[in-house]
Design a protein around this motif. Structure first.
Motif, PDB file in Angstrom:
ATOM      1  N   CYS A   1      13.421  72.262 -69.435  1.00 17.15           N
ATOM      2  CA  CYS A   1      12.967  73.645 -69.210  1.00 17.15           C
ATOM      3  C   CYS A   1      11.515  73.617 -68.711  1.00 17.15           C
ATOM      4  O   CYS A   1      10.634  73.019 -69.331  1.00 17.15           O
ATOM      5  CB  CYS A   1      13.049  74.448 -70.508  1.00 17.15           C
ATOM      6  SG  CYS A   1      12.333  76.095 -70.342  1.00 17.15           S
TER       7      CYS A   1
ATOM      8  N   CYS B   1       6.007  79.174 -75.113  1.00 16.19           N
ATOM      9  CA  CYS B   1       7.334  78.546 -75.286  1.00 16.19           C
ATOM     10  C   CYS B   1       7.583  78.370 -76.789  1.00 16.19           C
ATOM     11  O   CYS B   1       6.834  77.677 -77.459  1.00 16.19           O
ATOM     12  CB  CYS B   1       7.375  77.196 -74.574  1.00 16.19           C
ATOM     13  SG  CYS B   1       8.776  76.162 -75.052  1.00 16.19           S
TER      14      CYS B   1
ATOM     15  N   CYS C   1       9.734  83.296 -75.357  1.00 20.57           N
ATOM     16  CA  CYS C   1      10.561  82.493 -74.454  1.00 20.57           C
ATOM     17  C   CYS C   1      10.568  83.129 -73.067  1.00 20.57           C
ATOM     18  O   CYS C   1      11.397  83.993 -72.780  1.00 20.57           O
ATOM     19  CB  CYS C   1      11.986  82.382 -74.986  1.00 20.57           C
ATOM     20  SG  CYS C   1      13.071  81.537 -73.808  1.00 20.57           S
TER      21      CYS C   1
ATOM     22  N   HIS D   1      15.685  83.245 -79.077  1.00 20.16           N
ATOM     23  CA  HIS D   1      14.420  82.502 -79.159  1.00 20.16           C
ATOM     24  C   HIS D   1      14.346  81.335 -78.190  1.00 20.16           C
ATOM     25  O   HIS D   1      13.251  80.849 -77.893  1.00 20.16           O
ATOM     26  CB  HIS D   1      14.205  81.996 -80.584  1.00 20.16           C
ATOM     27  CG  HIS D   1      14.207  83.082 -81.596  1.00 20.16           C
ATOM     28  ND1 HIS D   1      13.127  83.907 -81.798  1.00 20.16           N
ATOM     29  CD2 HIS D   1      15.177  83.519 -82.432  1.00 20.16           C
ATOM     30  CE1 HIS D   1      13.418  84.786 -82.736  1.00 20.16           C
ATOM     31  NE2 HIS D   1      14.654  84.587 -83.129  1.00 20.16           N
ATOM     32  N   CYS D   2      15.483  80.844 -77.706  1.00 25.43           N
ATOM     33  CA  CYS D   2      15.480  79.682 -76.801  1.00 25.43           C
ATOM     34  C   CYS D   2      16.843  79.522 -76.131  1.00 25.43           C
ATOM     35  O   CYS D   2      17.878  79.647 -76.789  1.00 25.43           O
ATOM     36  CB  CYS D   2      15.127  78.413 -77.584  1.00 25.43           C
ATOM     37  SG  CYS D   2      15.054  76.916 -76.554  1.00 25.43           S
ATOM     38  N   ILE D   3      16.788  79.222 -74.825  1.00 27.40           N
ATOM     39  CA  ILE D   3      18.029  79.014 -74.062  1.00 27.40           C
ATOM     40  C   ILE D   3      17.985  77.658 -73.338  1.00 27.40           C
ATOM     41  O   ILE D   3      18.644  77.484 -72.317  1.00 27.40           O
ATOM     42  CB  ILE D   3      18.249  80.168 -73.054  1.00 27.40           C
ATOM     43  CG1 ILE D   3      17.045  80.288 -72.091  1.00 27.40           C
ATOM     44  CG2 ILE D   3      18.496  81.480 -73.770  1.00 27.40           C
ATOM     45  CD1 ILE D   3      17.285  81.201 -70.898  1.00 27.40           C
TER      46      ILE D   3
HETATM   47  S1  SF4 Z   1      14.161  78.223 -73.152  1.00 26.01           S
HETATM   48 FE1  SF4 Z   1      13.330  77.225 -74.962  1.00 26.01          FE
HETATM   49  S2  SF4 Z   1      12.153  75.546 -74.080  1.00 26.01           S
HETATM   50 FE2  SF4 Z   1      12.436  77.059 -72.438  1.00 26.01          FE
HETATM   51  S3  SF4 Z   1      10.708  78.527 -72.576  1.00 26.01           S
HETATM   52 FE3  SF4 Z   1      12.334  79.345 -73.821  1.00 26.01          FE
HETATM   53  S4  SF4 Z   1      11.797  78.575 -75.852  1.00 26.01           S
HETATM   54 FE4  SF4 Z   1      10.738  77.274 -74.424  1.00 26.01          FE
END
Ligand code: SF4
Ligand SMILES: Cc1cc2nc3c(=O)[nH]c(=O)nc-3n(C[C@H](O)[C@H](O)[C@H](O)COP(=O)(O)OP(=O)(O)OC[C@H]3O[C@@H](n4cnc5c(N)ncnc54)[C@H](O)[C@@H]3O)c2cc1C
Length: 333
Positions: free
Chosen positions: A125, A135, A144, A162-164
């Motif tokens: 990412c 992040c 995110c 929160h994260c992908i």
């Molecule tokens: S997808 Fe996960 S790794 Fe990428 S910016 Fe969002 S929180 Fe960060």
């Protein structure tokens, strides 16, 4: 790059003891083992990883591929990806693993990269790798930006608000289909973790990617005894023919009996926040005729819970076609 102390581990016990003093084995770890360095050094140059201590594990006797008495295959933590992919036993009995490894990175990288390092490689990412951006995985609670930003390469299965981020490994996808077990030596002793339980979904703690605790040293991975007559295939779809991460990939291990699928294990890459085993696809196919309609049904089942973002809706159909084609090609082989 910031400064750090560098030591060479002379024994696994010493390495574990030293690393056990760290506060975490996850993002922000102050002590890190270093194997091939192809993930870690990259991230240290970007100040995404800033350990104060590196423990080189390359002298430990963890670099063998061995057949065990019960027929399992034991793969040492520091076995290089190239050596594993070209091992005659792996090429013959675990072809899906050989194909997956050889589809990744470049020859030079595979010569350095190790089994354990590959299990622990980090997401590609863009925001995670850019210290100037917020992040949640790198700095919990900052947000995110990928969800509303550049997310074409990112995950559609197992995501959270929160994260992908996608897990980028090819090797792990094949290991998921082969039902590998990861063996760890830790401060409290040794334990074995099925690969399906090793990587964590991001949930509300995307900075925590695996079940590893401070001091945990991966010593080896085991694969179950080979399945006689199994048809195996790894198919990877990507933006260019080499040196590129998967947009979608599929690992298939399948036995046919009289034209019906008597056993199948399916895992997907490039689409999940962890190497994505699909029990749904396996259940949809087991006991059914090995034909195009049933392969497509299995692919529909695998992607039923997909949640695309603004730029990666295309991955749903791509992953379905990838899996359908992999099943079809494996069945014909
Ligand atoms: S997808 Fe996960 S790794 Fe990428 S910016 Fe969002 S929180 Fe960060
Ligand atoms: C340009 C580029 C392209 C790539 N393309 C692909 C691709 O197409 N497909 C793909 O799958 N991968 C790809 N990779 C990733 C590559 O496969 C990984 O970087 C590699 O497998 C990591 O292994 P390593 O031994 O170098 O790990 P290291 O960088 O040494 O370590 C990685 C992490 O694992 C930890 N670690 C290492 N060994 C142990 C152990 N025994 N116990 C506990 N922790 C340990 C380290 O502390 C670190 O946190 C690419 C990498 C690069 C740089």
């Amino acid at each position: 790059m910031h400064t750090f102390e560098f030591t060479r581990a002379e024994s696994a016990a010493d390495a574990v003891q030293t690393a056990a003093r760290a506060k975490t084995a996850q993002q922000g770890a102050d002590v890190r083992f270093i194997a091939g360095g192809t993930t870690l050094v990259d991230l240290m140059k970007l100040d995404v990883e800033m350990p104060s201590r590196l423990i080189d594990i390359n002298r430990l006797p963890l670099d063998k591929v061995e057949e065990m008495a019960g027929g399992e295959l034991k793969i040492g933590a520091t076995v290089r990806n190239s050596d594993l992919a070209h091992h005659p036993k792996v090429q013959r009995d675990y072809a899906v693993l050989s194909q997956a490894i050889l589809s990744g990175a470049s020859a030079q990288l595979r010569n350095m990269a190790t089994t354990a390092g590959n299990l622990l490689q980090r997401t590609r990412c863009l925001y995670f790798r850019d210290n100037a951006m917020p992040c949640n995985k790198r700095e919990p609670g900052t947000g995110c930006p990928a969800i509303t930003g550049s997310n074409r390469m990112l995950a559609i299965l197992g995501t959270s608000e929160h994260c992908i981020a996608t897990n980028p490994s090819d090797m792990c996808v094949a290991m998921a289909a082969l039902e590998a077990t990861i063996h760890v030596q830790g401060a409290k002793g040794a334990r074995s973790i099925p690969i399906g339980d090793f990587h964590l979904l991001p949930g509300s703690t995307p900075q925590r990617e695996t079940v590893l605790e401070p001091g945990d040293l991966i010593t080896h991975v085991t694969l179950p005894p080979p399945r006689p007559g199994s048809k195996q295939l790894y198919l990877k779809l990507r933006d260019r023919a080499s040196y590129e991460f998967a947009l979608a990939s599929a690992a298939v291990v399948m036995n046919l009996t009289g034209g019906n699928v008597s056993y199948v294990r399916i895992a997907l890459g490039g689409v999940g926040t962890k190497p994505w085993r699909s029990p749904e696809a396996e259940a949809a196919l087991t006991g059914k005729a090995a034909n195009a309609a049933n392969f497509r049904q299995a692919a529909e089942a695998a992607l039923r819970n997909a949640r695309p973002q603004s730029e990666n809706n295309f991955k749903i159909e791509l992953a379905k076609r990838c899996l359908t084609h992999a099943l079809h090609t494996a069945a014909k082989s």
